[in-house]
Design a protein around this motif. Structure first.
Motif, PDB file in Angstrom:
ATOM      1  N   GLN A  25       0.836  -1.195   0.000  1.00 54.37           N
ATOM      2  CA  GLN A  25       0.000   0.000   0.000  1.00 54.37           C
ATOM      3  C   GLN A  25       0.879   1.256   0.000  1.00 54.37           C
ATOM      4  O   GLN A  25       2.042   1.231   0.435  1.00 54.37           O
ATOM      5  CB  GLN A  25      -0.897  -0.003   1.232  1.00 54.37           C
ATOM      6  N   PRO A  26       0.352   2.366  -0.489  1.00 59.75           N
ATOM      7  CA  PRO A  26       1.120   3.630  -0.430  1.00 59.75           C
ATOM      8  C   PRO A  26       1.456   3.983   1.020  1.00 59.75           C
ATOM      9  O   PRO A  26       0.773   3.561   1.959  1.00 59.75           O
ATOM     10  CB  PRO A  26       0.170   4.652  -1.055  1.00 59.75           C
ATOM     11  N   TRP A  27       2.484   4.745   1.199  1.00 60.39           N
ATOM     12  CA  TRP A  27       2.853   5.190   2.537  1.00 60.39           C
ATOM     13  C   TRP A  27       1.711   6.003   3.144  1.00 60.39           C
ATOM     14  O   TRP A  27       0.929   6.644   2.430  1.00 60.39           O
ATOM     15  CB  TRP A  27       4.124   6.038   2.492  1.00 60.39           C
ATOM     16  N   ALA A  28       1.629   5.965   4.441  1.00 64.93           N
ATOM     17  CA  ALA A  28       0.562   6.696   5.132  1.00 64.93           C
ATOM     18  C   ALA A  28       0.795   8.199   5.128  1.00 64.93           C
ATOM     19  O   ALA A  28      -0.122   8.974   5.431  1.00 64.93           O
ATOM     20  CB  ALA A  28       0.434   6.196   6.570  1.00 64.93           C
ATOM     21  N   SER A  29       1.998   8.624   4.791  1.00 66.40           N
ATOM     22  CA  SER A  29       2.336  10.050   4.772  1.00 66.40           C
ATOM     23  C   SER A  29       3.239  10.324   3.572  1.00 66.40           C
ATOM     24  O   SER A  29       3.768   9.387   2.956  1.00 66.40           O
ATOM     25  CB  SER A  29       3.050  10.442   6.079  1.00 66.40           C
ATOM     26  N   PRO A  30       3.397  11.588   3.204  1.00 64.09           N
ATOM     27  CA  PRO A  30       4.244  11.896   2.033  1.00 64.09           C
ATOM     28  C   PRO A  30       5.649  11.324   2.147  1.00 64.09           C
ATOM     29  O   PRO A  30       6.244  10.945   1.132  1.00 64.09           O
ATOM     30  CB  PRO A  30       4.252  13.434   2.004  1.00 64.09           C
ATOM     31  N   THR A  31       6.193  11.274   3.348  1.00 64.29           N
ATOM     32  CA  THR A  31       7.504  10.662   3.567  1.00 64.29           C
ATOM     33  C   THR A  31       7.347   9.552   4.597  1.00 64.29           C
ATOM     34  O   THR A  31       6.497   9.644   5.497  1.00 64.29           O
ATOM     35  CB  THR A  31       8.520  11.705   4.080  1.00 64.29           C
ATOM     36  N   SER A  67       7.140   7.424   7.694  1.00 68.56           N
ATOM     37  CA  SER A  67       7.133   7.847   9.095  1.00 68.56           C
ATOM     38  C   SER A  67       6.536   6.731   9.935  1.00 68.56           C
ATOM     39  O   SER A  67       5.432   6.249   9.645  1.00 68.56           O
ATOM     40  CB  SER A  67       6.318   9.135   9.265  1.00 68.56           C
ATOM     41  N   LEU A  68       7.245   6.332  10.983  1.00 66.77           N
ATOM     42  CA  LEU A  68       6.733   5.280  11.851  1.00 66.77           C
ATOM     43  C   LEU A  68       5.460   5.721  12.560  1.00 66.77           C
ATOM     44  O   LEU A  68       4.522   4.928  12.719  1.00 66.77           O
ATOM     45  CB  LEU A  68       7.799   4.886  12.874  1.00 66.77           C
ATOM     46  N   ASN A  69       5.399   6.974  12.974  1.00 67.49           N
ATOM     47  CA  ASN A  69       4.210   7.446  13.681  1.00 67.49           C
ATOM     48  C   ASN A  69       2.962   7.311  12.818  1.00 67.49           C
ATOM     49  O   ASN A  69       1.913   6.822  13.269  1.00 67.49           O
ATOM     50  CB  ASN A  69       4.399   8.901  14.115  1.00 67.49           C
ATOM     51  N   TYR A  70       3.057   7.730  11.573  1.00 68.13           N
ATOM     52  CA  TYR A  70       1.899   7.650  10.685  1.00 68.13           C
ATOM     53  C   TYR A  70       1.557   6.196  10.336  1.00 68.13           C
ATOM     54  O   TYR A  70       0.380   5.824  10.285  1.00 68.13           O
ATOM     55  CB  TYR A  70       2.156   8.456   9.409  1.00 68.13           C
ATOM     56  N   GLU A  71       2.575   5.402  10.085  1.00 65.61           N
ATOM     57  CA  GLU A  71       2.322   3.996   9.748  1.00 65.61           C
ATOM     58  C   GLU A  71       1.699   3.249  10.931  1.00 65.61           C
ATOM     59  O   GLU A  71       0.752   2.478  10.760  1.00 65.61           O
ATOM     60  CB  GLU A  71       3.627   3.312   9.324  1.00 65.61           C
ATOM     61  N   ALA A  72       2.232   3.475  12.135  1.00 66.74           N
ATOM     62  CA  ALA A  72       1.703   2.798  13.311  1.00 66.74           C
ATOM     63  C   ALA A  72       0.271   3.236  13.600  1.00 66.74           C
ATOM     64  O   ALA A  72      -0.590   2.416  13.956  1.00 66.74           O
ATOM     65  CB  ALA A  72       2.602   3.072  14.518  1.00 66.74           C
ATOM     66  N   SER A  73      -0.006   4.521  13.455  1.00 67.07           N
ATOM     67  CA  SER A  73      -1.359   5.028  13.699  1.00 67.07           C
ATOM     68  C   SER A  73      -2.359   4.401  12.735  1.00 67.07           C
ATOM     69  O   SER A  73      -3.450   3.989  13.145  1.00 67.07           O
ATOM     70  CB  SER A  73      -1.360   6.556  13.566  1.00 67.07           C
ATOM     71  N   LEU A 107      -2.681   0.457  13.640  1.00 68.23           N
ATOM     72  CA  LEU A 107      -3.390   0.171  14.896  1.00 68.23           C
ATOM     73  C   LEU A 107      -4.869   0.527  14.789  1.00 68.23           C
ATOM     74  O   LEU A 107      -5.729  -0.176  15.353  1.00 68.23           O
ATOM     75  CB  LEU A 107      -2.731   0.922  16.038  1.00 68.23           C
ATOM     76  N   LYS A 108      -5.174   1.574  14.082  1.00 71.15           N
ATOM     77  CA  LYS A 108      -6.590   1.913  13.874  1.00 71.15           C
ATOM     78  C   LYS A 108      -7.273   0.841  13.043  1.00 71.15           C
ATOM     79  O   LYS A 108      -8.431   0.476  13.300  1.00 71.15           O
ATOM     80  CB  LYS A 108      -6.695   3.275  13.176  1.00 71.15           C
ATOM     81  N   TYR A 109      -6.560   0.298  12.060  1.00 64.63           N
ATOM     82  CA  TYR A 109      -7.146  -0.717  11.180  1.00 64.63           C
ATOM     83  C   TYR A 109      -7.475  -1.988  11.956  1.00 64.63           C
ATOM     84  O   TYR A 109      -8.550  -2.574  11.788  1.00 64.63           O
ATOM     85  CB  TYR A 109      -6.168  -1.023  10.045  1.00 64.63           C
ATOM     86  N   ILE A 110      -6.566  -2.466  12.812  1.00 62.59           N
ATOM     87  CA  ILE A 110      -6.804  -3.724  13.514  1.00 62.59           C
ATOM     88  C   ILE A 110      -7.700  -3.547  14.737  1.00 62.59           C
ATOM     89  O   ILE A 110      -8.094  -4.544  15.371  1.00 62.59           O
ATOM     90  CB  ILE A 110      -5.477  -4.379  13.956  1.00 62.59           C
ATOM     91  N   SER A 111      -8.057  -2.310  15.060  1.00 59.97           N
ATOM     92  CA  SER A 111      -8.923  -2.058  16.214  1.00 59.97           C
ATOM     93  C   SER A 111     -10.347  -1.723  15.813  1.00 59.97           C
ATOM     94  O   SER A 111     -11.190  -1.477  16.683  1.00 59.97           O
ATOM     95  CB  SER A 111      -8.345  -0.902  17.058  1.00 59.97           C
TER      96      SER A 111
END
Length: 360
Positions: A109-115, A117-123, A126-130
């Motif tokens: 999948q495309p990155w969660a942010s333009p560059t 970032s662990l914070n964006y990917e983790a967010s 975790l939202k997806y599996i919750s």
């Protein structure tokens, strides 16, 4: 008065005719002696011999014809109890000739942010599996015969009438595969077996190759992996018997699994990837997986943001296969770790349940 023909001329002519006829008869006789007439084949004689009387009386026997001869090889798969043979559900079957389209990697999948970032990917992950994607009103196993409240983990399956699992349980036609590694919590498997489901638990830690417990529960000393053993390595040198799930399905002659439960201690990501790449996931009705996120998992490489993107992409592949998440459980009894960090208020272990909305 006409002149008479000499007698020797008439006799010579008759002698020539007689010699020619005799020569022709000799030629035919020689040909028949060297090339005898082919006899028609007896269909009864051409039929391979039937197995011995003892083999017919053993329900676990499977007769396999040997190419190039009239013999048959009878293979028995024994259970852990003396004198008992595993039923035909576990007997080796000839390999399937169906060819599947080979995929070598999943679509990230495309990155969660333009560059990255662990914070964006983790967010995002975790939202997806919750978040449940579909509602399921009946997940309580109390309706199943033999259900025990001592089950340590919430292995939730969807028993709504709109999905086929509850109907297959009622008709005693359901099948459960359980993947584990020496876990003593088998109450879920026992409940499903007591309800009439055919239950197969794969655990490399058991002593016997196949053990039957009751009428519907089998234990197999086999580890489900994302790859088959290397054929160049002798079987006796392998530490354990490992096979892909698709290989096991072909060998057991099973076309469908109603429920696949997996608690394989961080091997779930690569196993899930294999199920998706080989389209085995389409043969499964419901998935109940315990996922571990305190480290990347076996043979999952890359930096932290790349790993989380890979996890998220796998789960999105399930969604593209019409699987919908209907239950999620955050295990607060486990360390609160995310990729070896105490971050994002995440647990190191989640139990996720999906239903295949196209399952018939």
């Amino acid at each position: 008065m006409p002149k008479e023909r000499p007698l020797w001329r008439g006799a010579a002519f008759r002698l020539c005719l007689l010699s020619a006829a005799l020569f022709l008869c000799l030629q035919l006789g020689i040909r028949r002696s060297w090339c005898p007439e082919e006899k028609p084949r007896d269909p009864v004689a051409a039929r391979p011999p039937a197995p011995s009387r003892g083999a017919e009386q053993r329900p676990g026997a499977v007769a396999v014809a040997v190419a190039g001869g009239g013999r048959r090889r009878v293979t028995y798969v024994r259970s852990g109890r003396r004198g008992s043979a595993v039923p035909a559900c576990c007997a080796p079957q000839p390999p399937s000739s169906r060819r599947k389209t080979v995929r070598w990697h999943i679509e990230l999948q495309p990155w969660a942010s333009p560059t990255p970032s662990l914070n964006y990917e983790a967010s995002r992950f975790l939202k997806y599996i919750s978040t449940s994607q579909i509602s399921c009103e009946h997940m309580n196993l109390n309706s199943l015969k033999g259900y025990s409240e001592t089950t340590k983990k919430p292995w939730s399956i969807c028993l709504d009438e709109r999905f086929s699992l509850i109907h297959r349980i009622r008709s005693k036609q359901c099948r459960l595969y359980s993947l584990g590694l020496g876990n003593d919590d088998n109450q879920f498997e026992l409940s499903m077996a007591n309800s009439g489901c055919e239950v197969h638990r794969f655990d490399p830690s058991i002593k016997a190759a196949h053990v039957q417990q009751g009428r519907h529960l089998w234990y197999h000393r086999l580890s489900i992996d994302w790859r088959d053993p290397n054929p160049a390595i002798a079987a006796h040198k392998l530490h354990s018997s490992t096979k892909k799930l698709g290989t096991v399905l072909n060998e057991f002659g099973h076309q469908k699994i109603d429920v696949l439960k997996a608690d394989v201690e961080s091997a779930e990501w690569k196993i899930l990837e294999n199920l998706i790449l080989e389209d085995v996931v389409e043969q499964i009705g419901q998935l109940v997986f315990e996922v571990h996120i305190h480290w990347p998992g076996f043979e999952v490489s890359g930096n932290d943001s790349t790993v989380v993107r890979y996890w998220y992409s796998l789960l999105r592949e399930l969604e593209l296969k019409d699987f919908r998440l209907f239950h999620t459980y955050k295990d607060l009894s486990k360390p609160q770790m995310f990729l070896k960090k105490e971050a994002f208020n995440a647990s190191s272990c989640y139990t996720l349940s999906w239903v295949n909305t196209r399952w018939k």
